[in-house]
Scaffold this active site. Structure first.
Site, mmCIF file in Angstrom:
data_model
loop_
_atom_site.group_PDB
_atom_site.id
_atom_site.type_symbol
_atom_site.label_atom_id
_atom_site.label_comp_id
_atom_site.label_asym_id
_atom_site.label_seq_id
_atom_site.Cartn_x
_atom_site.Cartn_y
_atom_site.Cartn_z
ATOM 1 N N LYS A 1 24.949 14.460 60.189
ATOM 2 C CA LYS A 1 24.407 15.398 60.465
ATOM 3 C C LYS A 1 23.811 15.320 61.964
ATOM 4 O O LYS A 1 24.253 14.617 62.286
ATOM 5 C CB LYS A 1 22.852 15.067 58.918
ATOM 6 N N ARG B 1 10.483 12.836 48.899
ATOM 7 C CA ARG B 1 11.283 13.527 49.309
ATOM 8 C C ARG B 1 11.723 14.799 48.684
ATOM 9 O O ARG B 1 11.258 15.283 48.207
ATOM 10 C CB ARG B 1 12.089 13.050 50.776
ATOM 11 N N TYR C 1 4.521 12.222 89.158
ATOM 12 C CA TYR C 1 3.268 12.953 88.964
ATOM 13 C C TYR C 1 1.919 11.637 88.217
ATOM 14 O O TYR C 1 2.471 10.730 87.999
ATOM 15 C CB TYR C 1 3.931 14.144 87.772
ATOM 16 N N MET D 1 10.721 16.572 84.024
ATOM 17 C CA MET D 1 11.515 17.383 82.908
ATOM 18 C C MET D 1 13.192 17.504 83.545
ATOM 19 O O MET D 1 13.838 17.244 82.467
ATOM 20 C CB MET D 1 10.934 19.100 82.887
HETATM 21 C C1 LIG Z 1 20.853 10.788 56.983
HETATM 22 C C2 LIG Z 1 21.563 9.931 55.243
HETATM 23 C C3 LIG Z 1 21.990 9.313 54.900
HETATM 24 C C4 LIG Z 1 22.854 8.000 56.282
HETATM 25 O O1 LIG Z 1 21.478 6.990 56.838
HETATM 26 P P1 LIG Z 1 21.969 6.080 58.174
HETATM 27 O O2 LIG Z 1 20.628 5.097 57.496
HETATM 28 O O3 LIG Z 1 22.278 6.249 58.814
HETATM 29 O O4 LIG Z 1 23.125 5.262 56.843
HETATM 30 C C5 LIG Z 1 22.125 9.000 53.737
HETATM 31 N N1 LIG Z 1 22.248 9.590 52.923
HETATM 32 C C6 LIG Z 1 20.825 10.552 53.094
HETATM 33 C C7 LIG Z 1 20.253 11.330 52.014
HETATM 34 C C8 LIG Z 1 20.607 10.437 53.857
HETATM 35 O O5 LIG Z 1 19.497 11.429 54.780
#
Ligand SMILES: *Cc1c(COP(=O)(O)O)cnc(C)c1O
Length: 407
Positions: free
Chosen positions: A37, A142, A278, A326
Site C-alpha cells: 500500500k 478502525r 528563514y 521547501m
Molecule cells: C499496513 C497494514 C499492514 C502492514 O503493517 P506493517 O506494520 O507495516 O507490517 C498489515 N495489515 C493491515 C490491515 C495494514 O493496514
C-alpha cells in the site's frame, strides 16, 4: 534529471521477503501477503510487487481500489487484497480487476454481488464467484465488523450468489507492545468470530492477523497468512515490553531497501554571526562552510528535521543547520575536507567510513528511524513521505552498490 533521487534495492527487498518466508518455514504452508500500500511505503508499488512476485510472492495487500487496479494493469497476477475495502462506486473496478475486497458490512457484500452478477452474466457466464475477506474489528476500532455483527454478514453472504467468503482477518492495535494484554484480547475475539463463521458451515481458506511486528514476535498470530509491510522494506517499528521467550525478533535480519541521495548544489562561506535560512534560526558561531542541498520539505525532507538531522558527505556526518526550506536545505560542512559542488550526499543510507560514536565495526548511517526520531514520528511516515518529485532508481542483482559509495 535533478540530482536528488532514491535508490531502491530490489534484491534487498527480495532478501527481506525470503527472511520472512524462512522464519515461517517451520509451519504448514503460510501464505505471505506482501503489503505494498501507499506505493509500497514510498518504494514504488509496481516495481516492488514485480520483484516480490519474482521471488515467489502470490499475494499483495493494498489500501485502495485504485492501488489494486494499478497493480493489475501492471500485470501483477497474484491475489490483491484491498485491506481497507472499497468505496461505493468502486465495486465494478473491484470485480473487473479480480480484487479481493475486505468487507465488514452487509451493504458492501450486496454492492459487490450486484456488480459481479452483471459482469458474470454479461461476459463470463461461467466465472467463479468473487472472493472477499471478512474484516473483523477486535479492538483497533478502525475498520471491521464487531464479533456480534458477524452473523449479519454471514446472512448477507448467503444471499449473495456471486460472492465467496475466502478469508477472515483482523488487525492488531498494539503489536509493538510486546506483552500487551490487548493483543491477547484481540486474538480471543478473533477466535470467536472465526468460530461463528465455522459454525455456519463455512471454512475460509485464508485466516490472518499478523503485521510485521507480530510475525517477528508472536508466532501464535501467524494463522495461515501473514501481512508484512515495514519488514519487507527493512524497517520495524520500535518495540517495547518483554518479548515472549520464543520470539524471533532478535535474530531476524532485515536490510533497509531504500537509500536517499542528493548532490551538493552550492557551497558558501559564512562568517561568525552570519544567519542561515528563514527566520535566522541558525547563526554561525565561527567562520565556516555551508553546503546547499537541492532537497526540501516538498521532497519529504521534513521541516521538523531543521537543526536536528545530519547527512553523510565524504564519509563524514554533516549537521543540517537552519530551517529546512521547501526546495533547499543547508548543512554545515566546515569539517569536511576537499568538499566540492556535485559531491554525493546521503540523506538516508550508509556511508563507507566507520562511525566512531557507535559500536566498533559500525559504518556511518542515517536511517528512516533516525529521521523519525528527529521529526517526532515513525519510520513508515518518513518513507512514504518521500514525495513524487524524488525519482526512484531501481537496483537489481549483484552489480548494485547498496552502500552508496560515490561514483
Ligand atoms: C499496513 C497494514 C499492514 C502492514 O503493517 P506493517 O506494520 O507495516 O507490517 C498489515 N495489515 C493491515 C490491515 C495494514 O493496514
Amino acid at each position: 534529471m535533478r540530482p536528488t533521487w532514491a535508490e531502491v534495492s530490489l534484491s534487498a527487498l527480495q532478501k527481506n521477503f525470503q527472511a520472512i518466508t524462512a522464519l515461517l518455514a517451520g509451519r504448514a504452508k503460510i501464505e505471505v501477503c506482501c503489503v505494498v500500500k501507499a506505493d509500497a511505503y514510498g518504494h514504488g508499488a509496481i516495481e516492488c510487487a514485480r520483484a516480490l512476485e519474482d521471488a515467489g510472492a502470490r499475494w499483495f495487500g493494498v489500501s485502495t481500489a485504485d492501488e489494486g487496479v494499478l497493480l493489475r494493469q501492471a500485470g501483477i497476477t497474484g491475489g490483491i487484497l484491498l485491506m481497507s475495502g472499497f468505496s461505493p462506486g468502486e465495486q465494478d473496478a473491484v470485480t473487473q480487476n479480480h480484487l479481493t475486497a475486505a468487507v465488514w458490512e452487509p451493504r458492501q457484500i450486496e454492492l459487490l454481488n450486484a456488480a459481479a452478477e452483471t459482469l458474470h452474466s454479461a461476459k463470463h457466464p461461467s466465472a467463479k464467484p468473487l472472493s472477499v475477506h471478512l474484516k473483523i474489528d477486535t479492538g483497533m476500532s478502525r475498520l471491521g465488523a464487531g464479533v456480534p455483527e458477524v452473523n449479519q454478514l454471514l446472512l448477507a453472504a448467503k444471499n449473495a450468489q456471486h460472492i465467496t467468503i475466502a478469508g477472515i482477518f483482523t488487525h492488531l492495535a498494539s503489536a509493538e507492545l510486546l506483552d500487551s494484554p490487548q493483543t491477547d484480547s484481540q486474538l480471543k475475539q478473533f477466535d470467536q468470530a472465526l468460530a461463528t463463521v465455522k459454525a455456519s458451515g463455512l471454512s475460509p481458506e485464508f485466516i490472518h492477523v499478523a503485521n510485521s511486528t507480530a510475525i517477528m514476535t508472536r508466532p501464535e498470530t501467524w494463522k495461515n497468512m501473514v501481512r508484512p509491510g515495514g519488514a519487507l522494506y527493512g524497517y520495524r517499528l520500535p518495540m517495547r515490553g518483554t518479548a515472549q521467550p520464543n520470539n524471533a525478533a532478535a535474530s531476524f535480519q532485515l536490510q533497509p531497501v531504500l537509500t536517499w541521495k542528493t548532490r551538493i548544489l552550492s557551497l558558501r562561506s559564512v562568517r561568525p554571526g552570519q544567519a542561515v535560512s528563514y527566520g535566522a534560526a541558525y547563526v554561525a558561531r565561527a567562520a565556516g562552510r555551508i553546503a546547499v542541498l537541492p532537497v526540501g520539505y516538498a521532497d519529504g525532507f521534513s521541516r521538523h528535521l531543521s537543526g536536528k538531522a545530519r547527512v553523510i558527505v565524504r564519509n563524514q556526518y554533516a549537521p543540517v543547520v537552519g530551517n529546512v526550506t521547501m526546495d533547499l536545505t543547508m548543512v554545515d560542512v566546515s569539517g569536511v575536507e576537499g568538499i566540492e559542488i556535485g559531491d554525493e550526499v546521503i540523506l538516508i543510507g550508509r556511508g563507507e567510513g566507520q562511525d566512531v560514536g557507535r559500536s566498533p565495526g559500525q559504518s556511518l548511517s542515517v536511517t528512516a528511524d533516525d529521521h523519525a526520531s528527529w521529526a517526532g514520528t515513525i519510520s513508515f511516515e518518513i518513507l512514504c513521505g518521500i514525495s513524487r518529485r524524488v525519482p526512484r532508481k531501481y537496483l537489481r542483482g549483484s552489480s548494485e552498490n547498496p552502500r552508496g559509495s560515490p561514483r
